[in-house]
Enzyme design. Structure first.
Site, PDB file in Angstrom:
ATOM      1  N   GLU A  46       0.830  -1.210   0.000  1.00  0.00           N
ATOM      2  CA  GLU A  46       0.000   0.000   0.000  1.00  0.00           C
ATOM      3  C   GLU A  46       0.865   1.261   0.000  1.00  0.00           C
ATOM      4  O   GLU A  46       0.586   2.233   0.711  1.00  0.00           O
ATOM      5  CB  GLU A  46      -0.983  -0.019   1.179  1.00  0.00           C
ATOM      6  CG  GLU A  46      -1.941  -1.210   1.137  1.00  0.00           C
ATOM      7  CD  GLU A  46      -3.072  -1.112   2.154  1.00  0.00           C
ATOM      8  OE1 GLU A  46      -3.004  -0.229   3.042  1.00  0.00           O
ATOM      9  OE2 GLU A  46      -4.025  -1.900   2.054  1.00  0.00           O
ATOM     10  N   GLU A  51      -5.420  -9.238   0.167  1.00  0.00           N
ATOM     11  CA  GLU A  51      -5.958  -9.209   1.536  1.00  0.00           C
ATOM     12  C   GLU A  51      -7.463  -9.015   1.490  1.00  0.00           C
ATOM     13  O   GLU A  51      -7.966  -8.197   0.713  1.00  0.00           O
ATOM     14  CB  GLU A  51      -5.367  -8.044   2.352  1.00  0.00           C
ATOM     15  CG  GLU A  51      -3.946  -8.199   2.787  1.00  0.00           C
ATOM     16  CD  GLU A  51      -3.487  -7.007   3.637  1.00  0.00           C
ATOM     17  OE1 GLU A  51      -4.357  -6.268   4.157  1.00  0.00           O
ATOM     18  OE2 GLU A  51      -2.266  -6.810   3.773  1.00  0.00           O
TER      19      GLU A  51
END
Length: 527
Positions: free
Chosen positions: A136, A283
Protein backbone atom coordinates in the site's frame (compact mmCIF):
# COMPACT_ATOMS: atom_id res chain seq x y z
CA UNK A 1 14.11 -73.46 -33.55
CA UNK A 2 16.20 -70.35 -34.39
CA UNK A 3 13.36 -68.93 -36.53
CA UNK A 4 10.86 -69.55 -33.72
CA UNK A 5 13.16 -67.90 -31.20
CA UNK A 6 13.67 -64.87 -33.45
CA UNK A 7 9.90 -64.52 -33.91
CA UNK A 8 9.37 -64.78 -30.16
CA UNK A 9 12.03 -62.12 -29.57
CA UNK A 10 10.37 -59.74 -32.04
CA UNK A 11 6.97 -60.27 -30.35
CA UNK A 12 8.48 -59.56 -26.94
CA UNK A 13 10.26 -56.42 -28.13
CA UNK A 14 7.11 -55.10 -29.85
CA UNK A 15 5.02 -55.84 -26.77
CA UNK A 16 7.49 -54.04 -24.50
CA UNK A 17 7.66 -51.02 -26.81
CA UNK A 18 3.87 -50.71 -26.82
CA UNK A 19 3.75 -51.06 -23.06
CA UNK A 20 6.44 -48.43 -22.58
CA UNK A 21 4.61 -46.01 -24.89
CA UNK A 22 1.34 -46.65 -23.02
CA UNK A 23 3.01 -45.97 -19.66
CA UNK A 24 4.72 -42.82 -20.97
CA UNK A 25 1.39 -41.53 -22.30
CA UNK A 26 -0.14 -42.05 -18.86
CA UNK A 27 2.66 -40.05 -17.26
CA UNK A 28 2.22 -37.21 -19.76
CA UNK A 29 -1.53 -37.08 -19.13
CA UNK A 30 -0.92 -36.99 -15.38
CA UNK A 31 1.59 -34.14 -15.79
CA UNK A 32 -0.83 -32.15 -17.96
CA UNK A 33 -3.58 -32.57 -15.36
CA UNK A 34 -1.23 -31.40 -12.62
CA UNK A 35 -0.24 -28.33 -14.61
CA UNK A 36 -3.87 -27.54 -15.39
CA UNK A 37 -4.66 -27.64 -11.69
CA UNK A 38 -2.15 -24.85 -11.03
CA UNK A 39 -4.44 -22.35 -12.78
CA UNK A 40 -7.32 -23.09 -10.43
CA UNK A 41 -8.38 -20.24 -8.12
CA UNK A 42 -7.21 -20.76 -4.56
CA UNK A 43 -7.66 -19.38 -1.06
CA UNK A 44 -4.50 -18.56 0.86
CA UNK A 45 -3.78 -16.82 4.16
CA UNK A 46 -1.68 -13.88 5.24
CA UNK A 47 0.68 -14.58 8.13
CA UNK A 48 1.25 -11.58 10.37
CA UNK A 49 3.80 -11.93 13.15
CA UNK A 50 2.60 -9.45 15.81
CA UNK A 51 1.60 -12.48 17.88
CA UNK A 52 2.83 -13.18 21.38
CA UNK A 53 4.38 -16.65 21.61
CA UNK A 54 4.24 -17.16 17.84
CA UNK A 55 4.80 -20.80 16.92
CA UNK A 56 8.38 -21.73 16.00
CA UNK A 57 8.78 -21.98 12.19
CA UNK A 58 8.77 -25.80 12.07
CA UNK A 59 5.61 -25.99 14.21
CA UNK A 60 3.97 -23.23 12.18
CA UNK A 61 4.58 -25.08 8.92
CA UNK A 62 3.29 -28.33 10.45
CA UNK A 63 0.13 -26.44 11.44
CA UNK A 64 -0.29 -25.11 7.89
CA UNK A 65 0.06 -28.64 6.51
CA UNK A 66 -2.42 -29.98 9.07
CA UNK A 67 -4.92 -27.35 7.93
CA UNK A 68 -4.23 -28.18 4.25
CA UNK A 69 -3.31 -24.53 3.60
CA UNK A 70 -1.57 -24.47 0.22
CA UNK A 71 -0.81 -20.75 -0.24
CA UNK A 72 0.57 -18.19 2.20
CA UNK A 73 1.70 -14.59 2.00
CA UNK A 74 4.54 -13.31 4.19
CA UNK A 75 5.12 -9.61 4.76
CA UNK A 76 8.86 -10.09 4.58
CA UNK A 77 11.29 -12.85 3.63
CA UNK A 78 11.96 -14.44 6.99
CA UNK A 79 14.83 -16.91 6.39
CA UNK A 80 13.68 -19.31 9.11
CA UNK A 81 10.19 -19.53 7.65
CA UNK A 82 11.47 -19.90 4.09
CA UNK A 83 13.79 -22.68 5.23
CA UNK A 84 10.93 -24.44 7.06
CA UNK A 85 8.69 -24.17 3.97
CA UNK A 86 11.16 -26.16 1.85
CA UNK A 87 9.80 -29.42 0.34
CA UNK A 88 6.26 -28.73 1.65
CA UNK A 89 4.50 -27.83 -1.65
CA UNK A 90 3.11 -24.75 0.11
CA UNK A 91 3.31 -21.84 -2.33
CA UNK A 92 4.45 -18.54 -0.86
CA UNK A 93 4.42 -14.84 -1.68
CA UNK A 94 7.31 -13.05 0.00
CA UNK A 95 7.48 -9.32 0.62
CA UNK A 96 9.94 -6.47 0.30
CA UNK A 97 9.18 -4.31 3.37
CA UNK A 98 8.44 -0.64 2.74
CA UNK A 99 11.58 0.46 4.57
CA UNK A 100 13.74 -1.32 1.97
CA UNK A 101 12.09 0.26 -1.09
CA UNK A 102 14.37 3.26 -1.47
CA UNK A 103 17.58 1.22 -1.36
CA UNK A 104 16.30 -1.36 -3.85
CA UNK A 105 14.75 1.23 -6.15
CA UNK A 106 18.00 3.19 -6.28
CA UNK A 107 20.36 0.30 -6.98
CA UNK A 108 20.16 -2.72 -9.26
CA UNK A 109 23.04 -4.21 -7.29
CA UNK A 110 21.05 -3.99 -4.05
CA UNK A 111 18.03 -5.58 -5.77
CA UNK A 112 20.19 -8.40 -7.17
CA UNK A 113 21.64 -9.04 -3.72
CA UNK A 114 18.13 -9.11 -2.22
CA UNK A 115 16.92 -11.66 -4.81
CA UNK A 116 20.03 -13.79 -4.36
CA UNK A 117 19.65 -13.77 -0.57
CA UNK A 118 15.86 -14.21 -0.32
CA UNK A 119 14.87 -16.08 -3.49
CA UNK A 120 17.74 -17.91 -5.20
CA UNK A 121 18.93 -19.30 -1.86
CA UNK A 122 15.60 -21.12 -1.34
CA UNK A 123 14.02 -21.73 -4.73
CA UNK A 124 12.83 -24.26 -5.93
CA UNK A 125 12.87 -26.25 -2.68
CA UNK A 126 10.68 -23.47 -1.28
CA UNK A 127 7.96 -22.69 -3.80
CA UNK A 128 8.11 -18.91 -4.04
CA UNK A 129 5.49 -17.84 -6.59
CA UNK A 130 5.54 -14.05 -6.27
CA UNK A 131 7.26 -11.08 -4.67
CA UNK A 132 5.13 -8.27 -3.23
CA UNK A 133 7.28 -5.15 -3.42
CA UNK A 134 6.10 -2.88 -0.62
CA UNK A 135 2.56 -2.75 0.76
CA UNK A 136 0.00 0.00 0.00
CA UNK A 137 2.89 2.33 -0.82
CA UNK A 138 0.91 4.89 -2.84
CA UNK A 139 -1.51 5.58 0.00
CA UNK A 140 0.52 4.97 3.17
CA UNK A 141 3.92 6.43 2.19
CA UNK A 142 3.23 8.58 -0.90
CA UNK A 143 6.74 10.08 -0.60
CA UNK A 144 8.08 6.69 -1.75
CA UNK A 145 5.78 6.52 -4.78
CA UNK A 146 8.50 7.63 -7.24
CA UNK A 147 10.75 4.69 -6.29
CA UNK A 148 8.02 2.01 -6.31
CA UNK A 149 8.19 1.05 -9.99
CA UNK A 150 12.01 1.31 -10.15
CA UNK A 151 12.17 -1.08 -7.17
CA UNK A 152 9.77 -3.50 -8.88
CA UNK A 153 11.74 -3.34 -12.14
CA UNK A 154 15.04 -3.88 -10.32
CA UNK A 155 13.67 -6.98 -8.60
CA UNK A 156 12.30 -8.22 -11.92
CA UNK A 157 15.66 -7.68 -13.67
CA UNK A 158 17.37 -9.69 -10.94
CA UNK A 159 14.86 -12.51 -11.50
CA UNK A 160 15.54 -12.39 -15.25
CA UNK A 161 19.26 -12.66 -14.57
CA UNK A 162 18.59 -15.72 -12.42
CA UNK A 163 16.22 -17.16 -15.07
CA UNK A 164 13.34 -17.12 -12.59
CA UNK A 165 11.14 -14.46 -14.19
CA UNK A 166 8.74 -17.03 -15.69
CA UNK A 167 8.28 -18.84 -12.37
CA UNK A 168 8.05 -15.87 -10.00
CA UNK A 169 5.84 -12.82 -10.57
CA UNK A 170 6.49 -9.32 -9.21
CA UNK A 171 3.76 -6.91 -8.14
CA UNK A 172 2.73 -4.65 -5.24
CA UNK A 173 -0.44 -4.69 -3.09
CA UNK A 174 -2.64 -1.57 -3.21
CA UNK A 175 -5.28 -0.19 -0.90
CA UNK A 176 -8.80 -0.05 -2.33
CA UNK A 177 -8.65 3.73 -1.84
CA UNK A 178 -6.55 4.15 -5.03
CA UNK A 179 -9.87 3.58 -6.85
CA UNK A 180 -12.30 6.49 -6.86
CA UNK A 181 -16.05 6.30 -7.40
CA UNK A 182 -15.99 2.47 -7.05
CA UNK A 183 -19.75 2.00 -7.41
CA UNK A 184 -21.16 1.51 -9.87
CA UNK A 185 -18.02 -0.35 -11.02
CA UNK A 186 -18.33 0.89 -14.61
CA UNK A 187 -17.68 4.45 -13.37
CA UNK A 188 -14.63 3.53 -11.31
CA UNK A 189 -11.23 5.03 -12.09
CA UNK A 190 -7.82 5.23 -10.49
CA UNK A 191 -7.09 8.36 -8.47
CA UNK A 192 -5.85 10.78 -11.13
CA UNK A 193 -3.17 12.15 -8.80
CA UNK A 194 -1.59 8.68 -8.91
CA UNK A 195 -1.91 8.08 -12.66
CA UNK A 196 1.73 9.00 -13.25
CA UNK A 197 2.68 6.00 -11.11
CA UNK A 198 -0.19 3.63 -11.84
CA UNK A 199 -0.17 3.78 -15.64
CA UNK A 200 3.46 2.60 -16.07
CA UNK A 201 2.97 0.10 -13.25
CA UNK A 202 -0.09 -1.51 -14.85
CA UNK A 203 1.72 -1.57 -18.20
CA UNK A 204 4.57 -3.43 -16.48
CA UNK A 205 2.09 -5.95 -15.03
CA UNK A 206 0.63 -6.48 -18.50
CA UNK A 207 4.05 -6.97 -20.09
CA UNK A 208 5.19 -9.48 -17.44
CA UNK A 209 1.78 -11.20 -17.06
CA UNK A 210 1.74 -10.38 -13.36
CA UNK A 211 -1.39 -9.74 -11.26
CA UNK A 212 -2.71 -6.47 -9.90
CA UNK A 213 -2.64 -7.07 -6.14
CA UNK A 214 -5.51 -5.37 -4.30
CA UNK A 215 -6.45 -5.31 -0.62
CA UNK A 216 -10.27 -5.33 -0.60
CA UNK A 217 -12.30 -5.07 2.62
CA UNK A 218 -16.11 -4.95 2.33
CA UNK A 219 -16.05 -4.46 6.12
CA UNK A 220 -14.61 -0.97 5.69
CA UNK A 221 -17.03 -0.21 2.84
CA UNK A 222 -19.87 -1.02 5.24
CA UNK A 223 -18.38 1.01 8.11
CA UNK A 224 -17.57 4.06 5.99
CA UNK A 225 -21.01 4.25 4.35
CA UNK A 226 -23.01 4.45 7.60
CA UNK A 227 -25.55 1.79 6.68
CA UNK A 228 -26.09 2.93 3.08
CA UNK A 229 -24.56 -0.38 1.95
CA UNK A 230 -26.60 -3.21 3.53
CA UNK A 231 -24.74 -5.64 5.79
CA UNK A 232 -26.12 -8.66 3.89
CA UNK A 233 -24.54 -7.39 0.67
CA UNK A 234 -21.17 -7.26 2.40
CA UNK A 235 -21.44 -10.79 3.83
CA UNK A 236 -22.34 -12.65 0.59
CA UNK A 237 -25.78 -13.42 2.00
CA UNK A 238 -28.51 -14.50 -0.47
CA UNK A 239 -30.45 -11.51 -1.75
CA UNK A 240 -33.82 -11.04 -3.36
CA UNK A 241 -33.56 -9.47 -6.84
CA UNK A 242 -34.84 -6.17 -5.44
CA UNK A 243 -31.87 -5.97 -3.07
CA UNK A 244 -29.21 -6.68 -5.68
CA UNK A 245 -27.02 -3.75 -6.66
CA UNK A 246 -27.40 -2.86 -10.33
CA UNK A 247 -24.82 -0.97 -12.39
CA UNK A 248 -27.01 1.41 -14.46
CA UNK A 249 -24.42 1.66 -17.23
CA UNK A 250 -23.89 -2.06 -17.82
CA UNK A 251 -27.10 -3.42 -16.22
CA UNK A 252 -24.89 -5.98 -14.44
CA UNK A 253 -26.36 -7.24 -11.16
CA UNK A 254 -24.13 -7.43 -8.08
CA UNK A 255 -25.10 -9.70 -5.22
CA UNK A 256 -22.11 -8.79 -3.05
CA UNK A 257 -19.75 -5.89 -2.43
CA UNK A 258 -16.63 -8.04 -2.91
CA UNK A 259 -17.37 -8.71 -6.60
CA UNK A 260 -18.19 -5.04 -7.15
CA UNK A 261 -14.81 -4.06 -5.69
CA UNK A 262 -12.97 -6.47 -8.00
CA UNK A 263 -14.85 -5.20 -11.04
CA UNK A 264 -14.08 -1.61 -10.06
CA UNK A 265 -10.40 -2.55 -10.44
CA UNK A 266 -11.03 -4.09 -13.86
CA UNK A 267 -12.90 -1.00 -15.08
CA UNK A 268 -10.18 1.26 -13.67
CA UNK A 269 -7.57 -0.65 -15.68
CA UNK A 270 -9.82 -0.58 -18.72
CA UNK A 271 -9.83 3.21 -18.49
CA UNK A 272 -6.05 3.00 -18.91
CA UNK A 273 -6.54 0.71 -21.94
CA UNK A 274 -5.22 -2.31 -20.04
CA UNK A 275 -7.49 -5.36 -20.23
CA UNK A 276 -5.18 -8.37 -19.81
CA UNK A 277 -4.13 -8.04 -16.15
CA UNK A 278 -5.83 -10.31 -13.60
CA UNK A 279 -6.79 -9.08 -10.14
CA UNK A 280 -5.33 -10.99 -7.19
CA UNK A 281 -6.96 -10.14 -3.84
CA UNK A 282 -3.92 -10.00 -1.59
CA UNK A 283 -5.96 -9.21 1.54
CA UNK A 284 -9.57 -9.48 2.64
CA UNK A 285 -11.35 -10.52 5.78
CA UNK A 286 -13.63 -9.47 8.64
CA UNK A 287 -12.75 -8.80 12.29
CA UNK A 288 -14.32 -11.00 14.94
CA UNK A 289 -14.20 -8.42 17.73
CA UNK A 290 -14.26 -4.65 18.00
CA UNK A 291 -14.86 -1.80 20.42
CA UNK A 292 -18.12 0.09 20.96
CA UNK A 293 -17.60 1.97 17.67
CA UNK A 294 -17.39 -1.30 15.72
CA UNK A 295 -20.56 -3.21 16.68
CA UNK A 296 -20.45 -5.31 13.50
CA UNK A 297 -17.01 -6.74 14.25
CA UNK A 298 -18.43 -9.99 15.62
CA UNK A 299 -17.65 -13.68 15.47
CA UNK A 300 -20.91 -14.33 13.60
CA UNK A 301 -20.13 -11.79 10.89
CA UNK A 302 -16.48 -12.86 10.56
CA UNK A 303 -17.56 -16.49 10.27
CA UNK A 304 -20.24 -15.64 7.71
CA UNK A 305 -17.96 -13.46 5.59
CA UNK A 306 -14.97 -15.79 5.43
CA UNK A 307 -17.07 -18.95 5.05
CA UNK A 308 -19.04 -17.46 2.17
CA UNK A 309 -15.87 -16.00 0.63
CA UNK A 310 -14.23 -19.44 0.55
CA UNK A 311 -17.32 -21.01 -1.00
CA UNK A 312 -17.49 -18.16 -3.54
CA UNK A 313 -13.92 -18.76 -4.72
CA UNK A 314 -14.14 -22.54 -4.87
CA UNK A 315 -17.43 -22.28 -6.77
CA UNK A 316 -15.52 -20.47 -9.56
CA UNK A 317 -18.13 -17.73 -9.32
CA UNK A 318 -16.16 -15.04 -11.16
CA UNK A 319 -17.64 -11.53 -11.21
CA UNK A 320 -20.50 -10.01 -13.23
CA UNK A 321 -18.00 -8.21 -15.51
CA UNK A 322 -15.61 -11.16 -15.76
CA UNK A 323 -17.57 -14.35 -15.00
CA UNK A 324 -14.78 -16.35 -16.64
CA UNK A 325 -12.16 -15.15 -14.13
CA UNK A 326 -12.26 -16.07 -10.43
CA UNK A 327 -9.70 -14.11 -8.45
CA UNK A 328 -7.58 -16.03 -5.99
CA UNK A 329 -7.59 -14.52 -2.53
CA UNK A 330 -5.55 -14.33 0.67
CA UNK A 331 -7.57 -14.12 3.89
CA UNK A 332 -6.37 -11.59 6.41
CA UNK A 333 -5.27 -13.41 8.47
CA UNK A 334 -4.09 -16.69 9.98
CA UNK A 335 -3.68 -15.60 13.63
CA UNK A 336 -5.11 -12.86 15.81
CA UNK A 337 -2.24 -10.38 16.18
CA UNK A 338 -2.68 -9.62 19.87
CA UNK A 339 0.31 -7.24 19.93
CA UNK A 340 -1.41 -4.78 17.56
CA UNK A 341 -2.29 -1.28 18.74
CA UNK A 342 -5.94 -0.16 19.11
CA UNK A 343 -8.64 -0.12 17.88
CA UNK A 344 -9.64 -3.53 19.23
CA UNK A 345 -10.48 -4.87 15.78
CA UNK A 346 -6.82 -4.56 14.70
CA UNK A 347 -5.95 -7.51 16.93
CA UNK A 348 -8.91 -9.66 15.89
CA UNK A 349 -8.79 -10.51 12.19
CA UNK A 350 -7.41 -14.02 12.65
CA UNK A 351 -8.98 -17.37 11.91
CA UNK A 352 -7.02 -18.78 14.87
CA UNK A 353 -5.62 -17.61 18.16
CA UNK A 354 -1.84 -17.73 18.48
CA UNK A 355 -2.10 -21.12 20.23
CA UNK A 356 -3.82 -22.52 17.06
CA UNK A 357 -7.26 -22.75 18.68
CA UNK A 358 -9.86 -21.57 16.12
CA UNK A 359 -11.45 -18.22 16.88
CA UNK A 360 -14.62 -19.58 15.25
CA UNK A 361 -15.66 -22.57 13.20
CA UNK A 362 -15.85 -21.84 9.49
CA UNK A 363 -19.00 -23.20 7.88
CA UNK A 364 -17.93 -24.41 4.48
CA UNK A 365 -18.68 -27.49 2.42
CA UNK A 366 -17.59 -29.09 -0.81
CA UNK A 367 -14.13 -27.49 -0.87
CA UNK A 368 -11.96 -30.55 -0.34
CA UNK A 369 -9.57 -30.53 2.58
CA UNK A 370 -8.85 -26.79 2.85
CA UNK A 371 -8.67 -25.79 6.51
CA UNK A 372 -9.17 -29.44 7.42
CA UNK A 373 -9.29 -29.01 11.18
CA UNK A 374 -11.82 -26.23 10.85
CA UNK A 375 -14.20 -28.16 8.63
CA UNK A 376 -14.26 -31.54 10.38
CA UNK A 377 -16.54 -30.05 13.09
CA UNK A 378 -14.48 -31.64 15.88
CA UNK A 379 -15.02 -28.68 18.16
CA UNK A 380 -16.67 -28.22 21.53
CA UNK A 381 -18.22 -25.37 23.49
CA UNK A 382 -17.06 -24.89 27.09
CA UNK A 383 -17.25 -22.27 29.83
CA UNK A 384 -14.57 -19.60 29.84
CA UNK A 385 -12.06 -19.52 32.66
CA UNK A 386 -12.37 -16.72 35.20
CA UNK A 387 -16.14 -16.13 34.88
CA UNK A 388 -17.92 -15.62 38.20
CA UNK A 389 -20.20 -18.42 39.38
CA UNK A 390 -23.37 -16.32 39.44
CA UNK A 391 -23.03 -15.37 35.74
CA UNK A 392 -22.22 -18.97 34.78
CA UNK A 393 -25.19 -20.27 36.77
CA UNK A 394 -27.54 -17.93 34.92
CA UNK A 395 -26.18 -19.16 31.57
CA UNK A 396 -26.41 -22.78 32.74
CA UNK A 397 -30.04 -22.29 33.82
CA UNK A 398 -30.89 -20.84 30.42
CA UNK A 399 -29.17 -23.67 28.52
CA UNK A 400 -30.96 -26.39 30.51
CA UNK A 401 -34.26 -24.46 30.52
CA UNK A 402 -35.32 -22.29 27.56
CA UNK A 403 -32.33 -23.52 25.54
CA UNK A 404 -33.58 -27.15 25.90
CA UNK A 405 -30.06 -28.58 26.11
CA UNK A 406 -29.89 -32.18 27.32
CA UNK A 407 -28.65 -31.79 30.89
CA UNK A 408 -29.56 -35.25 32.17
CA UNK A 409 -25.89 -36.31 32.32
CA UNK A 410 -25.03 -33.64 34.93
CA UNK A 411 -27.71 -34.72 37.41
CA UNK A 412 -26.68 -36.40 40.71
CA UNK A 413 -25.50 -39.98 40.15
CA UNK A 414 -25.00 -39.49 36.40
CA UNK A 415 -21.58 -39.76 34.64
CA UNK A 416 -20.97 -35.99 34.31
CA UNK A 417 -22.18 -34.89 37.78
CA UNK A 418 -18.60 -34.92 39.08
CA UNK A 419 -16.82 -32.63 39.55
CA UNK A 420 -19.84 -31.00 41.14
CA UNK A 421 -19.22 -27.34 40.29
CA UNK A 422 -20.97 -24.79 38.14
CA UNK A 423 -18.13 -24.43 35.61
CA UNK A 424 -18.02 -28.15 34.85
CA UNK A 425 -21.82 -28.44 34.61
CA UNK A 426 -22.05 -25.28 32.50
CA UNK A 427 -19.44 -26.62 30.06
CA UNK A 428 -21.45 -29.80 29.51
CA UNK A 429 -24.70 -27.86 29.06
CA UNK A 430 -23.07 -25.36 26.71
CA UNK A 431 -21.65 -28.14 24.55
CA UNK A 432 -25.00 -29.92 24.52
CA UNK A 433 -26.71 -26.76 23.22
CA UNK A 434 -23.89 -26.02 20.75
CA UNK A 435 -24.02 -29.51 19.23
CA UNK A 436 -27.85 -29.50 19.19
CA UNK A 437 -27.75 -26.24 17.21
CA UNK A 438 -25.42 -27.81 14.65
CA UNK A 439 -22.56 -25.54 15.79
CA UNK A 440 -24.30 -22.60 14.19
CA UNK A 441 -22.59 -19.19 14.44
CA UNK A 442 -23.38 -17.62 17.80
CA UNK A 443 -24.51 -20.86 19.44
CA UNK A 444 -21.41 -20.88 21.64
CA UNK A 445 -21.59 -17.48 23.27
CA UNK A 446 -24.02 -17.36 26.22
CA UNK A 447 -23.45 -13.60 26.63
CA UNK A 448 -19.69 -13.96 26.36
CA UNK A 449 -19.07 -16.69 28.95
CA UNK A 450 -18.37 -19.58 26.53
CA UNK A 451 -15.66 -20.37 24.01
CA UNK A 452 -15.14 -22.86 21.17
CA UNK A 453 -12.28 -25.29 21.69
CA UNK A 454 -10.74 -28.16 19.75
CA UNK A 455 -9.68 -29.90 22.98
CA UNK A 456 -12.05 -32.71 23.91
CA UNK A 457 -13.40 -31.83 27.40
CA UNK A 458 -14.60 -35.41 28.07
CA UNK A 459 -13.15 -37.02 31.18
CA UNK A 460 -13.43 -40.48 32.71
CA UNK A 461 -16.89 -41.88 32.02
CA UNK A 462 -18.22 -38.40 31.20
CA UNK A 463 -18.48 -38.18 27.42
CA UNK A 464 -19.39 -34.72 26.12
CA UNK A 465 -22.04 -34.44 23.35
CA UNK A 466 -19.45 -33.25 20.81
CA UNK A 467 -17.36 -36.35 21.46
CA UNK A 468 -20.38 -38.60 20.95
CA UNK A 469 -21.12 -36.81 17.68
CA UNK A 470 -17.48 -37.22 16.67
CA UNK A 471 -17.69 -40.97 17.19
CA UNK A 472 -20.77 -41.15 14.97
CA UNK A 473 -18.99 -39.13 12.30
CA UNK A 474 -15.99 -41.44 12.53
CA UNK A 475 -18.19 -44.47 11.90
CA UNK A 476 -19.67 -42.78 8.84
CA UNK A 477 -16.20 -41.87 7.60
CA UNK A 478 -15.02 -45.47 8.05
CA UNK A 479 -17.98 -46.74 6.03
CA UNK A 480 -17.32 -44.10 3.40
CA UNK A 481 -13.65 -45.08 3.28
CA UNK A 482 -14.58 -48.72 2.85
CA UNK A 483 -16.82 -47.77 -0.06
CA UNK A 484 -14.20 -45.60 -1.71
CA UNK A 485 -11.53 -48.23 -1.21
CA UNK A 486 -13.18 -50.19 -3.99
CA UNK A 487 -12.95 -47.21 -6.29
CA UNK A 488 -9.41 -46.59 -5.14
CA UNK A 489 -8.54 -50.20 -5.88
CA UNK A 490 -10.10 -49.91 -9.31
CA UNK A 491 -8.21 -46.66 -9.83
CA UNK A 492 -4.96 -48.39 -8.95
CA UNK A 493 -5.63 -51.42 -11.13
CA UNK A 494 -4.08 -49.78 -14.16
CA UNK A 495 -0.93 -49.00 -12.17
CA UNK A 496 -0.78 -52.60 -10.97
CA UNK A 497 -1.24 -53.80 -14.54
CA UNK A 498 1.63 -51.57 -15.66
CA UNK A 499 3.89 -52.92 -12.95
CA UNK A 500 2.81 -56.52 -13.48
CA UNK A 501 3.09 -56.40 -17.26
CA UNK A 502 6.52 -54.81 -17.15
CA UNK A 503 7.64 -57.51 -14.75
CA UNK A 504 6.08 -60.16 -16.99
CA UNK A 505 7.82 -58.65 -20.00
CA UNK A 506 11.15 -58.76 -18.19
CA UNK A 507 10.55 -62.36 -17.07
CA UNK A 508 9.64 -63.59 -20.56
CA UNK A 509 12.64 -61.84 -22.06
CA UNK A 510 14.90 -63.41 -19.41
CA UNK A 511 13.46 -66.85 -20.15
CA UNK A 512 14.14 -66.32 -23.86
CA UNK A 513 17.78 -65.39 -23.15
CA UNK A 514 18.26 -68.44 -20.90
CA UNK A 515 16.63 -70.71 -23.45
CA UNK A 516 18.89 -69.38 -26.20
CA UNK A 517 21.89 -69.86 -23.94
CA UNK A 518 20.90 -73.47 -23.17
CA UNK A 519 20.28 -74.30 -26.81
CA UNK A 520 23.56 -72.73 -27.85
CA UNK A 521 25.42 -74.80 -25.26
CA UNK A 522 23.68 -78.05 -26.08
CA UNK A 523 21.74 -78.32 -22.85
CA UNK A 524 18.56 -79.28 -24.74
CA UNK A 525 18.39 -82.07 -27.26
CA UNK A 526 17.26 -81.43 -30.81
CA UNK A 527 14.01 -83.15 -30.03
Amino acid sequence: MAALSLTLLLVIVLFCLLLTAFSAQGEIVAEIKENQGKDEPYVGVNIGTDVSNLLPPSDLISFLQLQKITHVRLYDADPNLLKALAHTKIRVIIGVPNNQLIAIGASNTTAAAWVKRNVVAYYPQTLIIAIAVGDEVLTTIPSSAPVLLPAIESIYSALVASKLDNQIKVSTPHSASIILDPFPPSQAFFNTSMTQYLLPLVKFLSKTQSPLMMNFYPYYVFMENNGVVPLDNCLFKPLTPSKEMVDPNTLLHYTNVYDAMIDSAYFSMKNLNITDVVVLVSETGWPSKGDSKEPHATIDNADTYNSNLIEHVFDHAGTPFHPEITSSVYIYELFNEDLRSPPVSEANWGLFYGNTTPVYLLHVSGIGNFLANDTTNQTYCVALDGVDGKTLQAALDWACGPGRANCSEIQPGEPCYQPNNVKSHASYAFDSYYQMEGKAPGSCDFKGVAVITTTNPSHGSCIFPGSKQEKNNTKEQVNSTQNTNGASCRGSLLDLMHTGLISLCSLVFLCYVLESFHVANGVYSST
